[in-house]
Design an enzyme around this catalytic site. Sequence first.
Site, PDB file in Angstrom:
ATOM      1  N   GLU A 168      -3.001  -4.707  -3.015  1.00 22.89           N
ATOM      2  CA  GLU A 168      -3.496  -5.629  -4.042  1.00 22.89           C
ATOM      3  C   GLU A 168      -3.551  -4.952  -5.406  1.00 22.89           C
ATOM      4  O   GLU A 168      -3.146  -5.512  -6.419  1.00 22.89           O
ATOM      5  CB  GLU A 168      -4.909  -6.119  -3.697  1.00 22.89           C
ATOM      6  CG  GLU A 168      -5.016  -6.864  -2.381  1.00 22.89           C
ATOM      7  CD  GLU A 168      -5.273  -5.970  -1.178  1.00 22.89           C
ATOM      8  OE1 GLU A 168      -4.685  -4.878  -1.095  1.00 22.89           O
ATOM      9  OE2 GLU A 168      -6.067  -6.374  -0.315  1.00 22.89           O
TER      10      GLU A 168
ATOM     11  N   ASN B 194       0.841  -1.193   0.000  1.00 24.99           N
ATOM     12  CA  ASN B 194       0.000   0.000   0.000  1.00 24.99           C
ATOM     13  C   ASN B 194       0.878   1.245   0.000  1.00 24.99           C
ATOM     14  O   ASN B 194       1.980   1.258   0.567  1.00 24.99           O
ATOM     15  CB  ASN B 194      -1.014   0.003   1.152  1.00 24.99           C
ATOM     16  CG  ASN B 194      -0.405  -0.160   2.526  1.00 24.99           C
ATOM     17  OD1 ASN B 194       0.627  -0.780   2.682  1.00 24.99           O
ATOM     18  ND2 ASN B 194      -1.073   0.385   3.531  1.00 24.99           N
ATOM     19  N   ILE B 195       0.379   2.261  -0.678  1.00 23.37           N
ATOM     20  CA  ILE B 195       1.127   3.514  -0.850  1.00 23.37           C
ATOM     21  C   ILE B 195       0.174   4.653  -0.521  1.00 23.37           C
ATOM     22  O   ILE B 195      -0.737   4.954  -1.314  1.00 23.37           O
ATOM     23  CB  ILE B 195       1.647   3.649  -2.308  1.00 23.37           C
ATOM     24  CG1 ILE B 195       2.470   2.416  -2.699  1.00 23.37           C
ATOM     25  CG2 ILE B 195       2.467   4.931  -2.463  1.00 23.37           C
ATOM     26  CD1 ILE B 195       2.764   2.310  -4.191  1.00 23.37           C
ATOM     27  N   GLU B 196       0.349   5.226   0.655  1.00 21.95           N
ATOM     28  CA  GLU B 196      -0.584   6.280   1.089  1.00 21.95           C
ATOM     29  C   GLU B 196      -0.147   7.652   0.592  1.00 21.95           C
ATOM     30  O   GLU B 196       0.932   7.814   0.019  1.00 21.95           O
ATOM     31  CB  GLU B 196      -0.711   6.234   2.618  1.00 21.95           C
ATOM     32  CG  GLU B 196      -1.299   4.903   3.063  1.00 21.95           C
ATOM     33  CD  GLU B 196      -1.596   4.832   4.554  1.00 21.95           C
ATOM     34  OE1 GLU B 196      -1.120   5.686   5.319  1.00 21.95           O
ATOM     35  OE2 GLU B 196      -2.309   3.874   4.946  1.00 21.95           O
TER      36      GLU B 196
ATOM     37  N   CYS C 213     -10.198  -4.944   0.411  1.00 17.15           N
ATOM     38  CA  CYS C 213     -11.304  -3.970   0.405  1.00 17.15           C
ATOM     39  C   CYS C 213     -12.193  -4.206  -0.821  1.00 17.15           C
ATOM     40  O   CYS C 213     -11.832  -4.935  -1.751  1.00 17.15           O
ATOM     41  CB  CYS C 213     -10.760  -2.538   0.421  1.00 17.15           C
ATOM     42  SG  CYS C 213     -10.235  -1.929  -1.190  1.00 17.15           S
TER      43      CYS C 213
ATOM     44  N   CYS D 147      -4.059   0.608  -2.507  1.00 19.25           N
ATOM     45  CA  CYS D 147      -3.914  -0.633  -1.738  1.00 19.25           C
ATOM     46  C   CYS D 147      -2.834  -1.533  -2.344  1.00 19.25           C
ATOM     47  O   CYS D 147      -2.541  -1.462  -3.548  1.00 19.25           O
ATOM     48  CB  CYS D 147      -5.225  -1.423  -1.746  1.00 19.25           C
ATOM     49  SG  CYS D 147      -6.538  -0.702  -0.758  1.00 19.25           S
TER      50      CYS D 147
HETATM   51  N1  THU Z   1      -5.164  -1.549   2.595  1.00 21.63           N
HETATM   52  C1  THU Z   1      -4.598  -2.353   1.658  1.00 21.63           C
HETATM   53  O1  THU Z   1      -3.536  -2.045   1.105  1.00 21.63           O
HETATM   54  N2  THU Z   1      -5.227  -3.504   1.339  1.00 21.63           N
HETATM   55  C2  THU Z   1      -6.344  -3.977   1.964  1.00 21.63           C
HETATM   56  O2  THU Z   1      -6.813  -5.032   1.638  1.00 21.63           O
HETATM   57  C3  THU Z   1      -6.981  -3.191   3.020  1.00 21.63           C
HETATM   58  C4  THU Z   1      -6.418  -1.841   3.246  1.00 21.63           C
HETATM   59  C5  THU Z   1      -4.444  -0.318   2.967  1.00 21.63           C
HETATM   60  C6  THU Z   1      -5.068   0.963   2.516  1.00 21.63           C
HETATM   61  C7  THU Z   1      -4.500   1.941   3.525  1.00 21.63           C
HETATM   62  O3  THU Z   1      -3.218   2.340   3.106  1.00 21.63           O
HETATM   63  C8  THU Z   1      -4.350   1.122   4.787  1.00 21.63           C
HETATM   64  O4  THU Z   1      -4.379  -0.236   4.389  1.00 21.63           O
HETATM   65  C9  THU Z   1      -5.435   1.372   5.817  1.00 21.63           C
HETATM   66  O5  THU Z   1      -6.694   1.283   5.264  1.00 21.63           O
END
Ligand code: THU
Length: 141
Positions: free
Chosen positions: A55, A42-44, A90, A53
């Site tokens: 995935e 994941n890259i915020e 998600c 996300c």
């Molecule tokens: N996130 C994912 O990368 N994959 C998931 O299946 C659930 C959530 C990440 C998104 C965000 O960066 C962090 O988790 C919190 O929601």
Amino acid sequence: MEIKELIRSALAARKTAYAPYSQFLVGAALLCKDGTVYTGCNIENASYPAGNCAERTAIFKAVSEGKKDFSAICIAGGREGEVSEYCPPCGICRQVCAEFCDADTFQIILAKNETEYRIYTLGELLPLGFGAAQLKAENTK
Ligand code: THU
């Protein structure tokens, strides 16, 4: 490709997660039918909705390199430290999986570590999904 190997790849990808806002680190490893593996994290972003996300990072990496046939994705996620809970994908990521993957055969592996994991099909996690079939002419009458 052994499940343990795919889990190891997801856990390794989790180490590169960029999640300064949630501190929730996720790694994914996508197995292509040809045996290759694409990983993602994941890259915020400071503008929260701009984040991505793990995935989708993995799937977009693969598709951008010409791959479209996938057999499984492994996901490992949780707050910093060891993974102590399963991290289900998600809704948006389930939808993106549905664009490319077969509901009955594509496997979604949720892992804590190499020995603790659960396997679901995409159809189990996204029943009655919306897809290309709904956009076909005969369905628009
Ligand atoms: N996130 C994912 O990368 N994959 C998931 O299946 C659930 C959530 C990440 C998104 C965000 O960066 C962090 O988790 C919190 O929601």
